[in-house]
Each structure stands twice: as C-alpha cells, then as structure tokens.
Design an enzyme around this catalytic site. Structure first.
Site, short mmCIF file in Angstrom:
data_model
loop_
_atom_site.label_atom_id
_atom_site.label_comp_id
_atom_site.label_asym_id
_atom_site.label_seq_id
_atom_site.Cartn_x
_atom_site.Cartn_y
_atom_site.Cartn_z
N GLU A 204 0.81 -1.21 0.00
CA GLU A 204 0.00 0.00 0.00
C GLU A 204 0.85 1.27 0.00
OE1 GLU A 204 -2.84 -0.40 3.13
OE2 GLU A 204 -3.74 -2.19 2.24
N LYS A 336 -15.59 -1.28 1.92
CA LYS A 336 -14.82 -1.82 0.80
C LYS A 336 -15.81 -2.43 -0.19
CE LYS A 336 -10.71 -3.01 3.57
NZ LYS A 336 -9.95 -4.14 4.19
#
Length: 424
Positions: A204, A336
């Site tokens: 990330e 999400k």
C-alpha cells in the site's frame, strides 16, 4: 437511450501482479463505463467470495471464469436494462447468484458490472460519478488516512499491527492535507534512512522497517511529523489498523513481535494505553472479527475518545452492521466495495452507518488498480473519510489525484471534512 447493449470483461493485473476483472458496460446511445475490481490480502471470513480459476495458470488466481460469467450469464440477465436503474441491475445479479456470499458468480464479477454500469449512467448524464451518485449535496472532501508504516500481513517485519496511518485533521483543505501527508512521508523516509532502516515500500506504499513493536513505529512517526514542521495531535493525528484477527489464537491476542499475549480485556487495556500515550483518533479492527464480547468491551472503554472501525467485523455487510449497532460494537464501519459485491449494497451500508451515528471510511484494498471509483464514492456519500494508502505507488495516488480534481470542480462549494468525519 440508456439501455445496456453490451458488456465486455477482461483479465488485467492489479498492483501486486495478480489477475483481476475489468468490465466495460456499453449503452444504446454509445455511452460507456469502465471499472476494475480490487482484491484484499488480509480478508475477513465473512466477505463476499471472489471467483478464481484455480489450476496452474497465474498460480490458480486467474479470473477467466469470472470474465466468462460477466459476458455470459450476467449479461443475459441484465441486457436491455436501464443503466440508471442501479438497484434493479444489482438485485438481478444478486438473484442470479442465489448465494449469501456471492460464491456462484463471484463478487469480483458482480462488482465489475455494478460499478461499470454506474460509470456508464454518469456518462449518459454528462456528470462526474460523485455528482451522479450523490446529487447536489455531494460536496464533502474526505480526510485521508495515509498508511505510512506497514506491518502484519502487509509486510515482512515483526510488527504485529498491520497499518500505522496519519490523518491531517488540522489542515484547511484536502489539497493542503495531501501536501502535509506527502511532507511527513518524506520526513519519515529520511528518518528511517538515518537510522539505517529499510525504506522499501509495501503493498500500500507504506514503509516496512524492521521495528519490533507498535510503540516503536508510533514513536518514529511522531518524530517525522515534527521534522516536517507539523504538530502531532493538532495538525496531524494518528490512526491504526490493528487487524487483530490475524493474531487472535485460542481466545488470546498474541503479539509475537512484542512478546506479549492478552485476553480481550487485557488487549483493550493495551489499546487504551496507546490512546493515552499518542494522539490516536481511530483504531480499525481492534478486536477479532467474531469476538463480539471483546468488541463491546473495547467500545465501552474507548467510545467517545476514539473512532473504533469495524472492517473484518462488518465486511461492508448491512446485516452485520445492524448487529453491531444493536449490540454496541464499534462506532464506525470500513467500506470496501468488493467485500459486499455491488454498489447498491455498499451505499446501503454507508447510509445505515451514518443514520445510526456511526462513522464511515471509504477504503481501498491492498491489491489495487488505477481505478479511482472510491474517491468519487467518498465524496458522493459525504462520508468524510477515505483510506487509500500511502503517498507512493500510482495505484494509491490515483485516488488522491482524483480527489484533487474533484476539489477543483467543487470550488468554493466544497468542504474539507477535517476531524468532523470521525465517529468520536
């Protein structure tokens, strides 16, 4: 004019080099929408299921079956439907799938179609996606949670917690908050280099230095904030993704890096100690995904002082969120889109959270693409928070750059959330 006339699915690569699904939806008037689907590394047990090919190709992770389902069964079910009727499209796919966890068609196949249809409908209207979904009231630019140190399942180091994030809550605008985050990120890199620590970045975009404990990671971030010229707790707050399900074993929270083990009460006390010591305003997955008693204990201990975000706990599922609201577990939800598999269900989860006084954080996955849909969704829902990685890797900065564009489009009507989006 807005009828769906064709759907094209293809296998592309995500930011980890794994296959994922990209979908194009074409409409009768020539309008077009495209979406690519993300994928997680640390996944909750209650998430919707991806369709993968198995076998030797791509190590079993191919998505040609999902692509075939998109162009076959799914297209047959929704061909001719109005792209502006999002709920009808999503409900048709849910009915066609017929399972509780999207396991027959795959959440990756369904989500690609769902999001691409929304993009196509926005194209018909000549509107940016955030405006098409959110209407005229969509104007809140989210406060970013920026992941700058990785541990847990996202890194090969001894740190048990998965993400250490900064939140530039005290800046006047999104663009200034982004600049602040970038400056802290580079100050942290300089500090790690000076200490002889690794400055390679993880999935990330955050650094993954060889640090042994959460306290060590938090200390070095505090130093980086000050080195960049900002005040910890005033300009920049801290946030954690504990991802505690990953180290929950036989009723104990086992911190191997710190050589500690706690029951739920002891671990909630440990997290409280961190909140007392550092300017931590948000903790994600502070308890394991099915430790409801632990979640209630943690919420009773820290509610009102810290945002407590359920990711694996809620998996963007309105039914699990409803249980959390009813029982007093957590005070915010991580959103999400691929955990639930359709845009309609995602928007339902955000709406339920905000109406119940819970916070909502729009989130990426560790396996991302250049698709920036979640940036638009964060503004469309006015949720006030976005979690989309560090200030490195184009799969992460694509979302930040889209928010900069939206900020420019909104002009004086836009409002930066700052600390107001937090649940506590």
């Amino acid at each position: 004019m807005t009828a769906i006339t064709d759907i094209i699915a293809r296998e592309i690569l995500d930011s980890r080099g794994n296959p994922t699904v990209e979908v194009d939806v074409l409409l009768e008037d020539g309008s077009f929408g495209r979406a690519a689907v993300p994928s997680g590394a640390s996944t909750g047990a209650h998430e919707a299921v991806e369709m993968r090919d198995g076998g030797e190709r791509y190590g079993g992770k191919g998505v040609l079956k999902a692509c075939d389902l998109v162009e076959g069964e799914i297209f047959e079910a929704i061909a001719g439907m109005d792209a502006e009727d999002q709920r009808r499209i999503d409900e048709a796919m849910i009915e066609l799938d017929g399972t509780a966890n999207k396991s027959r068609l795959g959440a990756n196949a369904m989500l690609g179609v769902s999001l691409a249809a929304a993009h196509a409908a926005a194209d018909v209207q000549g509107l940016p996606l955030y405006r098409y979904i959110g209407g005229m009231n969509a104007r809140v630019l989210p406060t970013p949670m920026m992941n700058i140190i990785n541990g847990g399942a996202h890194a090969d180091n001894p740190i048990d917690f998965q993400e250490f994030m900064i939140m530039p809550v005290g800046l006047p605008s999104f663009s200034e908050a982004l600049r602040c985050g970038a400056e802290v990120f580079h100050a942290l890199k300089s500090r790690l280099k000076a200490d002889g620590l690794n400055t390679n970045v993880g999935d990330e975009g955050g650094f993954a230095p060889h640090l042994r404990s959460a306290e060590q990671a938090l200390d070095v971030i505090m130093d980086a904030i000050e080195a960049a010229g900002y005040k910890p707790g005033e300009d920049v707050a801290l946030a954690l993704d504990v991802a505690s399900t990953e180290f929950y074993k036989d009723g104990q929270y086992v911190l191997e890096g710190a050589d500690e083990s706690h029951d739920a009460e002891g671990f909630s006390q440990y997290l409280e100690k961190l909140v007392n010591k550092y300017p931590i305003v948000s903790i994600e997955d502070g308890m394991a995904e099915d430790d409801w008693d632990g979640w209630r204990a943690l919420t009773q201990r820290l509610d009102g002082r810290c945002q407590l975000v359920g990711d694996d706990l809620f998996v963007t599922n309105p039914e699990r969120l409803a249980k959390g609201i009813e029982t007093g577990a957590a005070n915010a939800i991580l959103v999400k889109v691929n955990q639930i598999g359709t845009l309609s269900e995602t928007l339902d989860a955000v709406d339920m959270a905000l109406r119940s006084g819970y916070g909502a954080v729009m989130s990426h996955r560790s396996g991302e693409t250049e698709d920036a849909t979640i940036a638009d969704l964060a503004v469309a829902t006015n949720c006030g928070q976005i979690k989309t990685g560090s200030l490195a890797r184009s799969d992460r900065t694509a979302k930040y750059n889209q928010l900069l564009r939206i900020e420019s489009l909104l002009g004086e009507t836009g409002m930066f959330a700052g600390p107001s989006g937090l649940a506590s």
